[in-house]
Scaffold this active site. Structure first.
Site, mmCIF file in Angstrom:
data_model
loop_
_atom_site.group_PDB
_atom_site.id
_atom_site.type_symbol
_atom_site.label_atom_id
_atom_site.label_comp_id
_atom_site.label_asym_id
_atom_site.label_seq_id
_atom_site.Cartn_x
_atom_site.Cartn_y
_atom_site.Cartn_z
ATOM 1 N N HIS A 220 -4.875 -1.672 4.075
ATOM 2 C CA HIS A 220 -5.657 -2.275 5.153
ATOM 3 C C HIS A 220 -5.026 -3.590 5.614
ATOM 4 C CE1 HIS A 220 -8.605 0.583 3.560
ATOM 5 N NE2 HIS A 220 -9.283 0.435 4.682
ATOM 6 N N HIS A 263 -9.980 -4.997 -3.389
ATOM 7 C CA HIS A 263 -8.603 -5.192 -3.800
ATOM 8 C C HIS A 263 -8.501 -6.504 -4.562
ATOM 9 C CE1 HIS A 263 -5.984 -2.053 -2.108
ATOM 10 N NE2 HIS A 263 -6.816 -2.001 -1.091
ATOM 11 N N ASP A 267 -2.943 -7.942 -4.439
ATOM 12 C CA ASP A 267 -2.702 -6.813 -3.538
ATOM 13 C C ASP A 267 -2.582 -7.285 -2.091
ATOM 14 O OD1 ASP A 267 -3.119 -5.421 -5.868
ATOM 15 O OD2 ASP A 267 -5.142 -4.781 -5.350
#
Length: 350
Positions: A220, A263, A267
């Site tokens: 994302h 996350h 990350d």
């Protein structure tokens, strides 16, 4: 006098026959272009019946669309997106149960409690940015060149993501996460999961993403960051308000990933770093023609440099910010091909 004239007309190569450091790159040699112009000029002098048409500097470098290269880049991006989906299905089987392997310590989680709806904001912002980028790309005059740059960088980032996911499997970042049951070697069920992920775009709001393990690094964050960078790069510099709105949309989406505890912080940081570095490296190479054949350019040592040369070989100038209607009317086949030449012809007849 004769010796000095002889020295002044020396060939700009040393005694060994190698070009001197001051000579330009043979690919884009100004001396070769000037020689071609002089030869054409001398040929035209012998035939006086011609019309001189001045071309502004820089206009002569025509940017070719080369849509076939764009479709190759699209295939490369789709291939890596499918490979990522397969890798998520494989890594899901290796994720340790959260009861035996609790989430790793994360400084952001220590100070910010989880907000349940935050990840929905992330995915909505991502879809908004991609939609705006698609419209902007549709109206750009050089959409074929820009699209293949976007597809190549996106595909490369997801290929890197496949590697990082596979080599290091992290435990889930929060006890709230619900992971689908493991299949333990059922290939047919794994294939169905791959198709389910692809049909839903890998989004949680579509209910297609119930697998765990795709943490390092955040996909994302890649989409939000990369789309914003392209939106800003290929829009007018004076549209500061447009850039600000796109930046806020992307920034809120990235922050909401962490607020939702979907996350780890690492990350997101790794995804941002890799995305921005690859974007900047690629566009530095593309916009500075002297770097394409410079022996001191260490970016040519990257594995993707041959692919870069293939895509950018005929792009010998920076892509201008120019927009037009995607469909012209009347079509080119209905236009009079002699219309532009008739004025020159009439001038000669007088």
């Amino acid at each position: 006098m004769a010796s000095s004239d002889h020295q002044g007309n020396k060939d700009p190569t040393n005694t060994e026959g190698t070009p001197s450091p001051g000579t330009s790159c043979p690919v884009h040699s100004h001396a070769a272009e000037e020689a071609k112009r002089n030869g054409l000029r001398k040929a035209l002098v012998r035939h006086r019946d011609y019309v001189k048409i001045s071309v502004p500097e820089g206009k002569g470098k025509r940017l070719l669309s080369e849509w076939w290269k764009t479709f190759i880049a699209l295939f490369y991006a789709v291939l890596n997106l499918v490979l990522t989906t397969v890798m998520i299905t494989v890594v899901h089987e290796r994720v340790p149960p959260k009861e035996s392997s609790p989430p790793l310590p994360d400084k952001f989680f220590d100070y910010i409690d989880r907000v349940q709806w935050a990840f929905t904001v992330t995915e909505v912002n991502g879809m908004v940015l991609v939609s705006i980028w698609s419209i902007q790309l549709l109206f750009h005059r050089y959409k074929a060149i820009i699209a293949r740059r976007y597809f190549f960088i996106l595909g490369t980032l997801y290929m890197y993501r496949c590697i990082t996911m596979y080599v290091t499997t992290l435990p889930v970042p929060g006890m709230h996460m619900v992971c689908a049951p493991k299949l333990h070697g059922d290939s047919q069920a794994k294939l169905q999961r791959v198709l389910q992920l692809l049909s839903g775009g890998g989004l949680s709001i579509t209910g297609s993403h119930l697998l765990c393990g795709d943490f390092l690094y955040s996909g994302h964050t890649v989409i939000l960051t990369l789309t914003y960078l392209f939106l800003k790069e290929y829009s007018p510099r004076s549209f500061w308000w447009y850039h600000l709105l796109c930046w806020l949309t992307a920034a809120v989406g990235v922050v909401c990933i962490l607020v939702a505890h979907e996350h780890y912080s690492v990350d997101v940081v790794v995804a941002y770093f890799i995305t921005t570095r690859l974007f900047y490296w690629y566009h530095t190479m593309a916009n500075l023609q002297t770097l394409k054949c410079s022996p001191n350019n260490y970016l040519t040592h990257t594995w993707w440099n041959p692919v870069f040369n293939f895509f950018e070989r005929n792009v010998q100038t920076q892509v201008p910010c120019s927009f037009c209607w995607p469909i012209t009317w009347p079509p080119a086949c209905l236009k009079n091909p002699c219309k532009k030449y008739s004025m020159v012809q009439s001038g000669r007849e007088e």
